[in-house]
Design an enzyme around this catalytic site. Structure first.
Site, PDB file in Angstrom:
ATOM      1  N   CYS A 202     -15.836  28.408  -6.829  1.00  0.00           N
ATOM      2  CA  CYS A 202     -15.210  27.280  -7.540  1.00  0.00           C
ATOM      3  C   CYS A 202     -13.927  27.747  -8.225  1.00  0.00           C
ATOM      4  O   CYS A 202     -12.973  26.983  -8.355  1.00  0.00           O
ATOM      5  CB  CYS A 202     -16.172  26.694  -8.569  1.00  0.00           C
ATOM      6  N   CYS A 351      -0.793  36.432  -5.305  1.00  0.00           N
ATOM      7  CA  CYS A 351      -1.614  35.213  -5.300  1.00  0.00           C
ATOM      8  C   CYS A 351      -2.166  35.053  -6.707  1.00  0.00           C
ATOM      9  O   CYS A 351      -1.485  35.370  -7.676  1.00  0.00           O
ATOM     10  CB  CYS A 351      -2.703  35.277  -4.237  1.00  0.00           C
TER      11      CYS A 351
END
Ligand SMILES: Nc1ncnc2c1ncn2[C@@H]1O[C@H](COP(=O)(O)OP(=O)(O)OP(=O)(O)O)[C@@H](O)[C@H]1O
Length: 393
Positions: A202, A351
């Protein structure tokens, strides 16, 4: 398979005047009555994970009058949990999730006895912890724990309710691989773990907060039926929910008759492909730190250096926080060849935390890029070390 194996718990407990008033809306249900409420009071239920699914599940189990609630969680409350982990509040940030959840339970229903297990559930403690409970709810977020829970429940012959959520999708079922019941286990639904990184967490993929309530409440619904014996459970069925289309699909899942019964625990990290191969040399990925990147960017701004800084996250992440001067090129577009990069250029890739950028650096080096580097720790490290006034997610 016995689809209605009867109530799990005996109605041995007595209800006080206050409890009768508190649970009166249950008691007047013809299918429920005093007897089911007494079974709930006598029940010992363990919830693994006081996170997204555990939060609504624990609240509803407590409100329903489950007598003893165990909570396993080794994590502390983070501000990014509050979007969906509704059992915790602003004042609980930094506190252990188990103790924060206990406070909410006491506030909601002081008749519930809470047992905190502030540990990481693993091979060394799972059998002892599970042995103290009639029923288990698995609201965890990782495959190694899910297989551990499945095997320990099978070894002990205990039923458990499992739920899982990601983005807009949820799944929920009941497993009970006890021979006299004949139900399936999690392994019958998912015999193999997905390769590491194939299913995002998540934290990587995002999750609609309210999905926790939809799946967590079904988990409690199943727990109540298992404890009291009313209705028919999801044993042998998996519900698959999509919050965007608002659809519930149902899959059948059966015990694999050829599956050998699980009699001992195994190495779940290895089963999920998470154990590093010690035979192989550790990979040396050409990398720089956030502080080094800061210096390089200054050099580039002064015209002394020419390179590309590539952000391989998704557009939604780039909108939240970015490094000035970085160009957005999502990982999947580079890996699929949709975005082509000039491999002769000097490139620095980042990232969120460093794993997607590592994939891209490896890929570009395989394509022949000789001057491509990973930014260690991604934008999280950058914000921590260089621009702490910016938000993290
Ligand atoms: N083996 C385990 N032992 C104890 N607790 C576990 C174990 N595996 C997972 N958990 C707990 O299960 C919960 C899962 O909740 P959730 O999926 O909402 O994740 P989170 O880690 O709180 O959120 P996010 O990934 O967004 O930061 C977490 O609180 C985590 O600590």
């Amino acid at each position: 398979m016995t689809l209605s194996p009867g109530p799990l718990v005996e109605p041995l407990a007595e209800l006080s005047k206050e409890e009768i008033e508190r649970y009166s809306r249950h008691l007047i249900l013809p299918e429920f009555g005093l007897e089911a409420q007494k079974r709930l009071k006598n029940a010992r239920v363990l919830v693994i994970g006081a996170g997204g699914l555990g939060s609504p599940a624990i609240l509803y189990l407590a409100a329903a009058g489950v007598g003893t609630l165990g909570i396993v969680d080794d994590d502390v409350v983070d501000v990014s949990n509050l979007q969906r982990q509704v059992i915790h509040g602003v004042g609980n940030v930094g506190q252990t999730k188990a103790s924060s959840a206990e406070q909410s339970i006491v506030d909601l229903n002081p008749h519930v006895a809470v047992i905190r297990h502030e540990v990481r559930l693993d091979n060394s403690n799972v059998i002892e912890i599970f042995s103290g409970y009639d029923l288990i709810l698995d609201g965890t977020d990782n495959f190694a724990t899910r297989y551990l829970v499945s095997d320990a429940a099978e070894i002990l012959g205990k039923p458990y309710v499992w739920g899982s959520i990601l983005r807009f999708d949820g799944q929920v079922s009941v497993f009970w691989a006890e021979p006299s019941v004949g139900g399936p286990s999690y392994r019958d639904l998912y015999p193999e773990a997905p390769p590491p990184g194939a299913v995002p967490s998540c934290a990587e993929g995002g999750v609609l907060g309210v999905l926790c309530a939809q799946i967590g409440s079904v988990m409690v619904n199943e727990a109540i039926k298992l404890i009291t014996g009313i209705g028919s459970t999801l044993l042998g069925r998996v519900l698959i929910f999509n919050a965007l289309d608002m659809t519930w699909r149902e899959l059948r899942v059966r015990r694999d008759p050829s599956a050998a019964p699980i009699t001992e625990l195994s190495d779940y990290e290895a089963f999920c492909g998470l154990t590093p191969n010690t035979e192989q040399e550790p990979e040396e990925l050409p990398s720089i730190t956030a502080a080094q990147l800061e210096e390089l960017l200054k050099e580039r701004a002064a015209g002394r250096r020419d390179f590309d800084l590539i952000d391989v996250r998704e557009p939604g992440e780039y909108d939240i926080v970015r490094i000035e001067g970085a160009t957005l090129m999502p990982q999947n577009r580079i890996l699929s060849g949709e975005t082509e990069l000039d491999t002769a250029r000097e490139m620095y890739v980042h990232c969120k935390a460093g794993s997607r950028s590592a994939n891209v650096v490896r890929h570009l080096r395989e394509q022949g890029a000789g001057r491509v580097y990973n930014v260690e720790g991604g934008i999280l490290q950058w914000v921590h070390d260089v621009e702490p006034e910016k938000p993290v997610y």
